[in-house]
Write a protein that holds these residues in place. Structure first.
Motif, short mmCIF file in Angstrom:
data_model
loop_
_atom_site.label_atom_id
_atom_site.label_comp_id
_atom_site.label_asym_id
_atom_site.label_seq_id
_atom_site.Cartn_x
_atom_site.Cartn_y
_atom_site.Cartn_z
N THR A 94 0.85 -1.18 0.00
CA THR A 94 0.00 0.00 0.00
C THR A 94 0.89 1.24 0.00
OG1 THR A 94 -0.19 -0.01 2.41
CG2 THR A 94 -1.95 -1.08 1.18
N VAL A 95 0.47 2.22 -0.79
CA VAL A 95 1.15 3.52 -0.86
C VAL A 95 0.11 4.55 -0.45
CG1 VAL A 95 2.26 5.21 -2.35
CG2 VAL A 95 2.68 2.77 -2.73
N SER A 96 0.34 5.24 0.65
CA SER A 96 -0.60 6.24 1.16
C SER A 96 0.08 7.60 1.24
CB SER A 96 -1.09 5.86 2.55
OG SER A 96 -1.72 4.61 2.53
N ALA A 97 -0.55 8.57 0.61
CA ALA A 97 -0.02 9.94 0.63
C ALA A 97 -0.43 10.61 1.94
CB ALA A 97 -0.56 10.74 -0.55
N GLY A 98 0.46 11.44 2.44
CA GLY A 98 0.19 12.17 3.68
C GLY A 98 -0.63 13.42 3.47
N CYS A 99 -0.74 13.88 2.22
CA CYS A 99 -1.49 15.09 1.90
C CYS A 99 -2.43 14.80 0.74
CB CYS A 99 -0.54 16.24 1.57
SG CYS A 99 0.55 16.68 2.93
#
Length: 123
Positions: free
Chosen positions: A89-94
């Protein structure tokens, strides 16, 4: 939080996969921090359109341990969990345009490198 993409990989979670993924992430990141267990990364990527550094979290899971969370994606993509044994999983912080773009770029890069299939980023 920003968008998240899931990448299904036809490889089991192994030391070799984790080392190769770490190398791939280091090539894309401006800065990186790895967990002591080697399955989590906090990375910062710089967008081509801005000079800002964007935070992301990357995590590797065994598909069998996440079927409840990823079953819908597997069905939509017509994938068999016994073949696609690892999930990244790749989750952006913004949640800015650049974060959506970088999430898609990183997910595709990982999928291409490991022969996997990535979902489109979504909230």
């Amino acid at each position: 939080m920003g968008p998240t993409a899931t990448i299904f990989l036809p490889k089991p979670v192994s030391e070799q996969l984790l080392v190769s993924l770490d190398s791939e992430l280091r090539s894309a990141a401006a800065r990186i921090k790895t967990s002591r267990k080697g399955c989590d990364w906090n990375i910062w990527m710089t967008s081509d359109s801005t000079s800002f550094t964007h935070p992301f979290q990357v995590h590797v899971w065994e598909t069998s341990k996440r079927l409840e969370d990823c079953g819908v994606d597997l069905k939509e993509l017509a994938l068999d969990s016994s073949v696609f044994q690892a999930i990244v999983t790749v989750s952006a912080g913004c949640n800015e345009y650049e974060d959506w773009n970088l999430t898609a770029v990183l997910a595709k890069k990982i999928a291409d490198r490991f022969g996997g299939i990535a979902t489109k980023p979504e909230k």
